[in-house]
Motif scaffolding. Structure first.
Motif, PDB file in Angstrom:
ATOM      1  N   THR A  93      69.214  16.640 -23.998  1.00  0.00           N
ATOM      2  CA  THR A  93      68.925  17.950 -23.135  1.00  0.00           C
ATOM      3  C   THR A  93      70.444  18.396 -22.777  1.00  0.00           C
ATOM      4  OG1 THR A  93      66.949  17.157 -22.148  1.00  0.00           O
ATOM      5  CG2 THR A  93      67.958  19.019 -21.071  1.00  0.00           C
ATOM      6  N   PRO A  94      70.820  19.530 -23.287  1.00  0.00           N
ATOM      7  CA  PRO A  94      72.177  20.126 -23.418  1.00  0.00           C
ATOM      8  C   PRO A  94      72.177  20.936 -21.745  1.00  0.00           C
ATOM      9  CG  PRO A  94      70.965  21.822 -24.483  1.00  0.00           C
ATOM     10  CD  PRO A  94      69.853  20.601 -24.460  1.00  0.00           C
ATOM     11  N   ASP A  95      71.227  21.568 -21.391  1.00  0.00           N
ATOM     12  CA  ASP A  95      71.418  22.135 -20.089  1.00  0.00           C
ATOM     13  C   ASP A  95      71.094  21.430 -18.957  1.00  0.00           C
ATOM     14  OD1 ASP A  95      72.732  24.346 -21.524  1.00  0.00           O
ATOM     15  OD2 ASP A  95      70.753  25.002 -22.161  1.00  0.00           O
ATOM     16  N   TYR A  96      71.390  21.529 -17.675  1.00  0.00           N
ATOM     17  CA  TYR A  96      70.795  21.209 -16.328  1.00  0.00           C
ATOM     18  C   TYR A  96      69.502  22.103 -16.278  1.00  0.00           C
ATOM     19  CZ  TYR A  96      75.143  18.580 -15.635  1.00  0.00           C
ATOM     20  OH  TYR A  96      76.070  17.861 -15.798  1.00  0.00           O
ATOM     21  N   ALA A  97      68.392  21.092 -15.613  1.00  0.00           N
ATOM     22  CA  ALA A  97      67.103  21.770 -15.307  1.00  0.00           C
ATOM     23  C   ALA A  97      67.488  22.859 -14.388  1.00  0.00           C
ATOM     24  CB  ALA A  97      66.415  20.586 -14.772  1.00  0.00           C
ATOM     25  N   ALA A  98      66.753  23.999 -14.431  1.00  0.00           N
ATOM     26  CA  ALA A  98      66.718  25.238 -13.508  1.00  0.00           C
ATOM     27  C   ALA A  98      66.017  24.772 -12.205  1.00  0.00           C
ATOM     28  CB  ALA A  98      65.887  26.033 -14.012  1.00  0.00           C
ATOM     29  N   LYS A  99      65.064  23.698 -12.473  1.00  0.00           N
ATOM     30  CA  LYS A  99      64.446  23.237 -11.209  1.00  0.00           C
ATOM     31  C   LYS A  99      64.054  21.560 -11.396  1.00  0.00           C
ATOM     32  CE  LYS A  99      60.029  23.693  -8.827  1.00  0.00           C
ATOM     33  NZ  LYS A  99      59.161  22.662  -8.929  1.00  0.00           N
ATOM     34  N   GLU A 100      64.736  21.024 -10.330  1.00  0.00           N
ATOM     35  CA  GLU A 100      64.315  19.542 -10.394  1.00  0.00           C
ATOM     36  C   GLU A 100      63.087  18.917 -10.103  1.00  0.00           C
ATOM     37  OE1 GLU A 100      65.725  17.737  -6.151  1.00  0.00           O
ATOM     38  OE2 GLU A 100      67.321  18.166  -7.391  1.00  0.00           O
ATOM     39  N   PRO A 101      62.563  18.002 -10.732  1.00  0.00           N
ATOM     40  CA  PRO A 101      61.238  17.455 -10.663  1.00  0.00           C
ATOM     41  C   PRO A 101      61.611  16.769  -9.125  1.00  0.00           C
ATOM     42  CG  PRO A 101      62.367  16.136 -12.020  1.00  0.00           C
ATOM     43  CD  PRO A 101      63.487  17.362 -11.798  1.00  0.00           C
ATOM     44  N   ALA A 102      60.217  16.352  -8.525  1.00  0.00           N
ATOM     45  CA  ALA A 102      59.937  15.859  -7.366  1.00  0.00           C
ATOM     46  C   ALA A 102      60.148  14.398  -7.725  1.00  0.00           C
ATOM     47  CB  ALA A 102      58.665  16.188  -6.780  1.00  0.00           C
ATOM     48  N   ARG A 103      60.524  13.603  -6.814  1.00  0.00           N
ATOM     49  CA  ARG A 103      60.546  11.976  -6.884  1.00  0.00           C
ATOM     50  C   ARG A 103      59.383  11.458  -7.296  1.00  0.00           C
ATOM     51  NH1 ARG A 103      64.217   7.743  -5.701  1.00  0.00           N
ATOM     52  NH2 ARG A 103      63.202   6.027  -6.760  1.00  0.00           N
ATOM     53  N   THR A 104      58.298  12.035  -6.781  1.00  0.00           N
ATOM     54  CA  THR A 104      57.035  11.550  -7.281  1.00  0.00           C
ATOM     55  C   THR A 104      56.545  11.639  -8.825  1.00  0.00           C
ATOM     56  OG1 THR A 104      55.982  13.317  -6.429  1.00  0.00           O
ATOM     57  CG2 THR A 104      55.841  11.379  -4.975  1.00  0.00           C
ATOM     58  N   GLU A 105      57.240  12.751  -9.253  1.00  0.00           N
ATOM     59  CA  GLU A 105      57.074  13.152 -10.831  1.00  0.00           C
ATOM     60  C   GLU A 105      57.595  12.148 -11.406  1.00  0.00           C
ATOM     61  OE1 GLU A 105      56.807  17.281 -12.019  1.00  0.00           O
ATOM     62  OE2 GLU A 105      57.653  17.371  -9.670  1.00  0.00           O
ATOM     63  N   VAL A 106      59.041  11.793 -11.160  1.00  0.00           N
ATOM     64  CA  VAL A 106      59.821  10.836 -11.939  1.00  0.00           C
ATOM     65  C   VAL A 106      59.353   9.379 -11.984  1.00  0.00           C
ATOM     66  CG1 VAL A 106      62.025   9.993 -11.953  1.00  0.00           C
ATOM     67  CG2 VAL A 106      62.063  12.344 -11.463  1.00  0.00           C
ATOM     68  N   ASP A 107      58.847   9.195 -10.754  1.00  0.00           N
ATOM     69  CA  ASP A 107      58.276   7.741 -10.717  1.00  0.00           C
ATOM     70  C   ASP A 107      57.157   7.608 -11.402  1.00  0.00           C
ATOM     71  OD1 ASP A 107      60.465   7.186  -8.680  1.00  0.00           O
ATOM     72  OD2 ASP A 107      58.838   7.438  -6.827  1.00  0.00           O
ATOM     73  N   ALA A 108      56.399   8.592 -11.678  1.00  0.00           N
ATOM     74  CA  ALA A 108      55.279   8.391 -12.331  1.00  0.00           C
ATOM     75  C   ALA A 108      55.288   8.560 -13.988  1.00  0.00           C
ATOM     76  CB  ALA A 108      54.115   9.599 -12.207  1.00  0.00           C
ATOM     77  N   LEU A 109      56.697   8.965 -14.385  1.00  0.00           N
ATOM     78  CA  LEU A 109      57.067   9.117 -15.998  1.00  0.00           C
ATOM     79  C   LEU A 109      56.615   7.463 -16.627  1.00  0.00           C
ATOM     80  CD1 LEU A 109      60.144  10.960 -15.722  1.00  0.00           C
ATOM     81  CD2 LEU A 109      57.975  11.813 -16.403  1.00  0.00           C
ATOM     82  N   PRO A 110      55.982   7.625 -17.621  1.00  0.00           N
ATOM     83  CA  PRO A 110      55.935   6.367 -18.545  1.00  0.00           C
ATOM     84  C   PRO A 110      56.957   6.176 -19.397  1.00  0.00           C
ATOM     85  CG  PRO A 110      54.506   8.134 -19.503  1.00  0.00           C
ATOM     86  CD  PRO A 110      55.225   8.942 -18.174  1.00  0.00           C
ATOM     87  N   GLY A 111      57.084   5.058 -19.783  1.00  0.00           N
ATOM     88  CA  GLY A 111      58.344   4.614 -20.866  1.00  0.00           C
ATOM     89  C   GLY A 111      59.624   4.785 -20.254  1.00  0.00           C
ATOM     90  N   ALA A 112      60.406   5.229 -21.331  1.00  0.00           N
ATOM     91  CA  ALA A 112      61.977   5.117 -20.768  1.00  0.00           C
ATOM     92  C   ALA A 112      62.271   6.443 -20.693  1.00  0.00           C
ATOM     93  CB  ALA A 112      62.702   4.387 -22.190  1.00  0.00           C
ATOM     94  N   THR A 113      63.246   6.559 -19.697  1.00  0.00           N
ATOM     95  CA  THR A 113      63.879   7.885 -19.440  1.00  0.00           C
ATOM     96  C   THR A 113      65.188   7.651 -18.931  1.00  0.00           C
ATOM     97  OG1 THR A 113      61.772   8.791 -18.489  1.00  0.00           O
ATOM     98  CG2 THR A 113      63.645   9.707 -17.590  1.00  0.00           C
ATOM     99  N   LEU A 114      66.159   8.689 -19.225  1.00  0.00           N
ATOM    100  CA  LEU A 114      67.513   8.531 -18.734  1.00  0.00           C
ATOM    101  C   LEU A 114      67.389  10.050 -17.948  1.00  0.00           C
ATOM    102  CD1 LEU A 114      70.517   8.297 -19.093  1.00  0.00           C
ATOM    103  CD2 LEU A 114      70.624   9.587 -20.810  1.00  0.00           C
TER     104      LEU A 114
END
Length: 109
Positions: free
Chosen positions: A2-23
């Protein structure tokens, strides 16, 4: 990558629910050190085309960065199924980033 910073950050609960590998990459577009690692990060990411990459602009009052206790930029947090597996604070070279991504993705295969 992803080349650009996100316009809106996700909520921590959304990140905690991500399946698989994430950077998760925390930084700021005006940060010289953050800009400086982009070529190494891009090269390291080439070997992991399916890896989810969330580029989050951090700063005072940003809840996601505070929830991960981010103090210095760039900080790379490697997650598997929403759980932190490794953290790189101000990585300086391609080798350290590549090795961390390899450890993360090798465990998900």
């Amino acid at each position: 990558m992803t080349p650009d910073y996100a316009a809106k950050e996700p909520a921590r609960t959304e990140v905690d629910a991500l399946p698989g590998a994430t950077l998760l990459e925390f930084g700021a577009p005006w940060c010289g050190i953050c800009r400086g690692i982009q070529p190494a990060l891009a090269n390291a990411m080439k070997a992991h085309p399916g890896l989810r990459h969330l580029k989050i602009e951090d700063g005072p009052g940003r809840p996601l960065g505070r929830s991960y206790n981010i103090k210095l930029w760039p900080t790379l947090i490697l997650l598997r199924d929403g759980l932190e597996r490794e953290r790189l604070i101000r990585p300086r070279d391609l080798a350290s980033i590549s090795q961390a991504l390899q450890r993360l993705t090798a465990a998900t295969v």
